[in-house]
Design a protein around this motif. Structure first.
Motif, PDB file in Angstrom:
ATOM      1  N   GLU A  68      20.664 -36.090   2.591  1.00  0.00           N
ATOM      2  CA  GLU A  68      19.432 -37.199   3.230  1.00  0.00           C
ATOM      3  C   GLU A  68      18.592 -36.565   4.233  1.00  0.00           C
ATOM      4  O   GLU A  68      17.620 -37.010   4.507  1.00  0.00           O
ATOM      5  CB  GLU A  68      19.978 -38.290   3.606  1.00  0.00           C
ATOM      6  N   ASN A  69      19.157 -34.968   5.224  1.00  0.00           N
ATOM      7  CA  ASN A  69      18.662 -34.427   6.492  1.00  0.00           C
ATOM      8  C   ASN A  69      17.736 -33.663   5.819  1.00  0.00           C
ATOM      9  O   ASN A  69      16.598 -33.244   6.802  1.00  0.00           O
ATOM     10  CB  ASN A  69      19.153 -34.653   7.650  1.00  0.00           C
ATOM     11  N   GLY A  70      17.550 -33.371   4.716  1.00  0.00           N
ATOM     12  CA  GLY A  70      16.592 -32.515   4.635  1.00  0.00           C
ATOM     13  C   GLY A  70      17.406 -31.168   3.649  1.00  0.00           C
ATOM     14  O   GLY A  70      18.715 -31.187   2.949  1.00  0.00           O
ATOM     15  N   PRO A  83      31.416 -28.227  -2.452  1.00  0.00           N
ATOM     16  CA  PRO A  83      30.847 -29.776  -2.508  1.00  0.00           C
ATOM     17  C   PRO A  83      31.758 -30.535  -3.257  1.00  0.00           C
ATOM     18  O   PRO A  83      33.030 -30.467  -3.326  1.00  0.00           O
ATOM     19  CB  PRO A  83      29.758 -29.788  -3.644  1.00  0.00           C
ATOM     20  N   PRO A  84      31.977 -32.078  -2.127  1.00  0.00           N
ATOM     21  CA  PRO A  84      30.474 -32.150  -1.752  1.00  0.00           C
ATOM     22  C   PRO A  84      31.027 -31.808   0.002  1.00  0.00           C
ATOM     23  O   PRO A  84      31.902 -31.325   0.706  1.00  0.00           O
ATOM     24  CB  PRO A  84      30.655 -33.865  -1.256  1.00  0.00           C
ATOM     25  N   TYR A  85      29.297 -31.894   0.083  1.00  0.00           N
ATOM     26  CA  TYR A  85      29.322 -30.732   1.222  1.00  0.00           C
ATOM     27  C   TYR A  85      29.359 -31.760   2.517  1.00  0.00           C
ATOM     28  O   TYR A  85      29.262 -33.193   1.996  1.00  0.00           O
ATOM     29  CB  TYR A  85      27.788 -29.820   1.763  1.00  0.00           C
ATOM     30  N   ASP A  86      29.874 -31.855   3.889  1.00  0.00           N
ATOM     31  CA  ASP A  86      29.162 -32.687   4.903  1.00  0.00           C
ATOM     32  C   ASP A  86      27.880 -32.197   5.382  1.00  0.00           C
ATOM     33  O   ASP A  86      27.644 -30.979   6.111  1.00  0.00           O
ATOM     34  CB  ASP A  86      30.146 -31.935   6.187  1.00  0.00           C
ATOM     35  N   LEU A  87      26.575 -32.916   4.960  1.00  0.00           N
ATOM     36  CA  LEU A  87      25.769 -32.617   5.489  1.00  0.00           C
ATOM     37  C   LEU A  87      25.020 -33.578   6.344  1.00  0.00           C
ATOM     38  O   LEU A  87      24.016 -34.435   6.437  1.00  0.00           O
ATOM     39  CB  LEU A  87      24.708 -32.704   4.120  1.00  0.00           C
ATOM     40  N   SER A  88      25.851 -34.361   7.324  1.00  0.00           N
ATOM     41  CA  SER A  88      25.320 -35.652   7.632  1.00  0.00           C
ATOM     42  C   SER A  88      24.484 -35.132  10.045  1.00  0.00           C
ATOM     43  O   SER A  88      23.539 -35.622   9.630  1.00  0.00           O
ATOM     44  CB  SER A  88      26.808 -35.886   8.066  1.00  0.00           C
ATOM     45  N   ASN A  89      24.306 -33.611   9.753  1.00  0.00           N
ATOM     46  CA  ASN A  89      23.719 -33.766  10.947  1.00  0.00           C
ATOM     47  C   ASN A  89      22.897 -31.915  10.791  1.00  0.00           C
ATOM     48  O   ASN A  89      24.476 -31.741  10.057  1.00  0.00           O
ATOM     49  CB  ASN A  89      24.655 -33.812  12.331  1.00  0.00           C
ATOM     50  N   LEU A  90      22.641 -31.577  11.787  1.00  0.00           N
ATOM     51  CA  LEU A  90      21.840 -30.264  12.016  1.00  0.00           C
ATOM     52  C   LEU A  90      23.487 -29.990  12.365  1.00  0.00           C
ATOM     53  O   LEU A  90      23.603 -28.046  11.587  1.00  0.00           O
ATOM     54  CB  LEU A  90      20.984 -29.922  13.246  1.00  0.00           C
ATOM     55  N   GLU A  91      24.608 -29.596  12.788  1.00  0.00           N
ATOM     56  CA  GLU A  91      25.955 -28.929  12.973  1.00  0.00           C
ATOM     57  C   GLU A  91      26.393 -28.801  11.678  1.00  0.00           C
ATOM     58  O   GLU A  91      27.154 -27.930  11.438  1.00  0.00           O
ATOM     59  CB  GLU A  91      26.611 -29.603  13.558  1.00  0.00           C
ATOM     60  N   ALA A  92      26.885 -29.538  11.302  1.00  0.00           N
ATOM     61  CA  ALA A  92      26.876 -29.744   9.686  1.00  0.00           C
ATOM     62  C   ALA A  92      26.235 -28.351   8.650  1.00  0.00           C
ATOM     63  O   ALA A  92      27.755 -27.443   8.329  1.00  0.00           O
ATOM     64  CB  ALA A  92      27.006 -30.652   9.536  1.00  0.00           C
ATOM     65  N   PRO A 112       9.283 -28.692   4.301  1.00  0.00           N
ATOM     66  CA  PRO A 112       9.833 -29.103   5.756  1.00  0.00           C
ATOM     67  C   PRO A 112       8.815 -30.615   6.302  1.00  0.00           C
ATOM     68  O   PRO A 112       9.751 -31.498   6.766  1.00  0.00           O
ATOM     69  CB  PRO A 112      10.056 -28.008   7.020  1.00  0.00           C
ATOM     70  N   PHE A 113       7.951 -31.157   5.669  1.00  0.00           N
ATOM     71  CA  PHE A 113       7.226 -31.653   6.101  1.00  0.00           C
ATOM     72  C   PHE A 113       6.823 -32.763   4.721  1.00  0.00           C
ATOM     73  O   PHE A 113       6.021 -33.177   4.401  1.00  0.00           O
ATOM     74  CB  PHE A 113       5.846 -31.467   6.719  1.00  0.00           C
ATOM     75  N   CYS A 114       7.626 -32.374   3.878  1.00  0.00           N
ATOM     76  CA  CYS A 114       7.319 -33.466   2.508  1.00  0.00           C
ATOM     77  C   CYS A 114       7.501 -34.856   2.582  1.00  0.00           C
ATOM     78  O   CYS A 114       8.169 -35.384   3.361  1.00  0.00           O
ATOM     79  CB  CYS A 114       8.298 -33.334   1.887  1.00  0.00           C
ATOM     80  N   SER A 115       6.483 -35.768   2.335  1.00  0.00           N
ATOM     81  CA  SER A 115       6.688 -37.498   2.478  1.00  0.00           C
ATOM     82  C   SER A 115       7.668 -37.894   1.779  1.00  0.00           C
ATOM     83  O   SER A 115       8.460 -38.859   2.331  1.00  0.00           O
ATOM     84  CB  SER A 115       5.071 -37.984   2.000  1.00  0.00           C
ATOM     85  N   ASN A 116       8.055 -36.972   0.583  1.00  0.00           N
ATOM     86  CA  ASN A 116       9.624 -37.729  -0.077  1.00  0.00           C
ATOM     87  C   ASN A 116      10.395 -37.615   0.723  1.00  0.00           C
ATOM     88  O   ASN A 116      11.558 -38.297   1.162  1.00  0.00           O
ATOM     89  CB  ASN A 116       9.215 -37.129  -1.161  1.00  0.00           C
ATOM     90  N   CYS A 117      11.372 -36.126   1.192  1.00  0.00           N
ATOM     91  CA  CYS A 117      12.424 -34.951   1.385  1.00  0.00           C
ATOM     92  C   CYS A 117      11.603 -34.992   2.580  1.00  0.00           C
ATOM     93  O   CYS A 117      12.407 -33.425   2.330  1.00  0.00           O
ATOM     94  CB  CYS A 117      12.891 -35.013   0.345  1.00  0.00           C
ATOM     95  N   LYS A 120      14.942 -33.664   8.291  1.00  0.00           N
ATOM     96  CA  LYS A 120      14.531 -34.477   9.970  1.00  0.00           C
ATOM     97  C   LYS A 120      15.323 -34.497  10.785  1.00  0.00           C
ATOM     98  O   LYS A 120      15.005 -34.609  11.732  1.00  0.00           O
ATOM     99  CB  LYS A 120      15.198 -36.061   8.907  1.00  0.00           C
ATOM    100  N   MET A 121      15.897 -32.853  10.797  1.00  0.00           N
ATOM    101  CA  MET A 121      16.666 -32.417  12.323  1.00  0.00           C
ATOM    102  C   MET A 121      15.334 -31.379  12.597  1.00  0.00           C
ATOM    103  O   MET A 121      14.527 -31.620  11.881  1.00  0.00           O
ATOM    104  CB  MET A 121      17.697 -31.764  11.086  1.00  0.00           C
ATOM    105  N   ASP A 122      16.061 -31.575  13.683  1.00  0.00           N
ATOM    106  CA  ASP A 122      14.654 -30.322  14.503  1.00  0.00           C
ATOM    107  C   ASP A 122      15.046 -28.017  13.847  1.00  0.00           C
ATOM    108  O   ASP A 122      15.963 -28.063  13.626  1.00  0.00           O
ATOM    109  CB  ASP A 122      15.956 -29.731  15.596  1.00  0.00           C
ATOM    110  N   LEU A 123      13.792 -28.682  13.157  1.00  0.00           N
ATOM    111  CA  LEU A 123      13.829 -27.597  12.974  1.00  0.00           C
ATOM    112  C   LEU A 123      13.535 -26.502  13.517  1.00  0.00           C
ATOM    113  O   LEU A 123      13.493 -25.263  13.235  1.00  0.00           O
ATOM    114  CB  LEU A 123      12.208 -27.446  12.337  1.00  0.00           C
TER     115      LEU A 123
END
Length: 330
Positions: A68-70, A83-92, A112-117, A120-123
């Motif tokens: 969900e974050n990218g 998988p399934p992977y932990d993709l909960s935040n930038l650290e993950a 990275p700037f897709c309107s759909n997906c 969402k984290m700090d590039l």
């Protein structure tokens, strides 16, 4: 070893995630359109167990980390987790990509700037080898990524750009495979040579395999190279297949140092120019949208390129048709 140009696609899917073609069907399709290398990047799935050659087409191992974050492409080495992977935040995300990079993988942030997906984290806080500036058929979201990428270049960040079709299927008469195409200047189309050239920024991204090409040379320095500034430093750029209204622009940092608009179809156009500033030189082919085309693009973006309830992107007045990575001026 002298470098040659090899056509490829960095981003595609099979039935192992949400594509419609089996691996062997996708490979045959890629041969048909004239590609030299591809990266199969199914969502959270390692379709290609080890990179290999199929009748001269290099098939590079890849996977698209999808959360969900990218979305992040990992090429050339297996992700050492299941998988399934932990993709909960930038650290993950970073935990996974750093482990893959230790195995020799190359990492790219997708659309990275897709309107759909979007990402969402700090590039700026994510360690990437390159960024997907152009994702799928041209649309306004790519112009946002182009602006961000050029800002990073102006800050002095040597971040290579790639393009990827994000192929899942063709849509009616629209052929999506290798739109866009990443054309890489490499020693060979062996996996390690292609990935090395991608990481070094030795690529031109263009609309399709048989579309326009841009050849940029600064007194012998090519894409990804560095050359010292000096009095009288000059460059040469040849752009091919310029349609009427196409604009060739050459940048020294944020300044346009050469511009040519094709008044009719031109098989090729060669520019000679001087360079005055340290930083970088790059070239781009752009085209303006007329009112009808802009309206049609806006309709497509609103109905096909945004998720349910997401705001539609502001439709661009101008899009890019091809662009180069930089030659660095030091």
């Amino acid at each position: 070893m002298q470098r040659r140009w090899f056509k490829g696609d960095t981003h595609m899917h099979t039935v192992n995630s949400d594509g419609v073609l089996h691996q062997y069907e996708l490979i045959e399709y890629c041969k048909k359109v004239g590609l030299d290398w591809i990266m199969i990047t199914d969502h959270n799935y390692n379709t290609v167990k080890e990179s290999y050659s199929s009748d001269g087409l290099t098939v590079i191992q890849g996977q698209e980390l999808t959360g969900e974050n990218g979305h992040v492409n990992v090429w050339g080495a297996k992700i050492p987790f299941e998988p399934p992977y932990d993709l909960s935040n930038l650290e993950a995300y970073t935990k996974i990509t750093e482990a893959a990079k230790k195995n020799g993988a190359t990492v790219s942030v997708n659309h990275p700037f897709c309107s759909n997906c979007p990402f969402k984290m700090d590039l700026d806080a994510f360690d990437m080898d390159c960024v997907e500036v152009w994702n799928t058929i041209q649309h306004s979201d790519n112009t946002k990524c182009m602006r961000w990428w050029t800002e990073k270049l102006l800050e002095g960040k040597r971040l290579p750009a790639v393009g990827g079709s994000d192929f899942h299927r063709d849509y009616g008469p629209a052929n999506i495979l290798a739109v866009p195409t990443t054309i890489t200047h490499a020693k060979s189309n062996a996996p390690e040579d292609i990935l090395s050239a991608v990481r070094e920024g030795r690529s031109v991204i263009t609309n399709s395999p048989n579309s326009s090409m841009i050849y940029l040379d600064i007194e012998g320095a090519e894409l990804g190279d560095s050359i010292s500034i000096g009095a009288g430093l000059t460059g040469k750029c040849t752009a091919t297949k310029l349609h009427r209204g196409f604009i060739l622009r050459i940048y020294n940092n944020d300044k346009i140092i050469y511009e040519h608009k094709a008044s009719t179809y031109e098989k090729s156009h060669t520019a000679h120019f001087g360079i005055k500033e340290k930083g970088f030189v790059r070239a781009e082919i752009d085209y303006a949208l007329n009112s009808v085309t802009k309206k049609l693009l806006g309709f497509a973006e609103t109905n096909f390129l945004t998720s349910m309830g997401a705001p539609a992107p502001e439709t661009a007045d101008e899009l890019f048709w091809a662009f180069t990575n930089p030659v660095w001026i030091v």
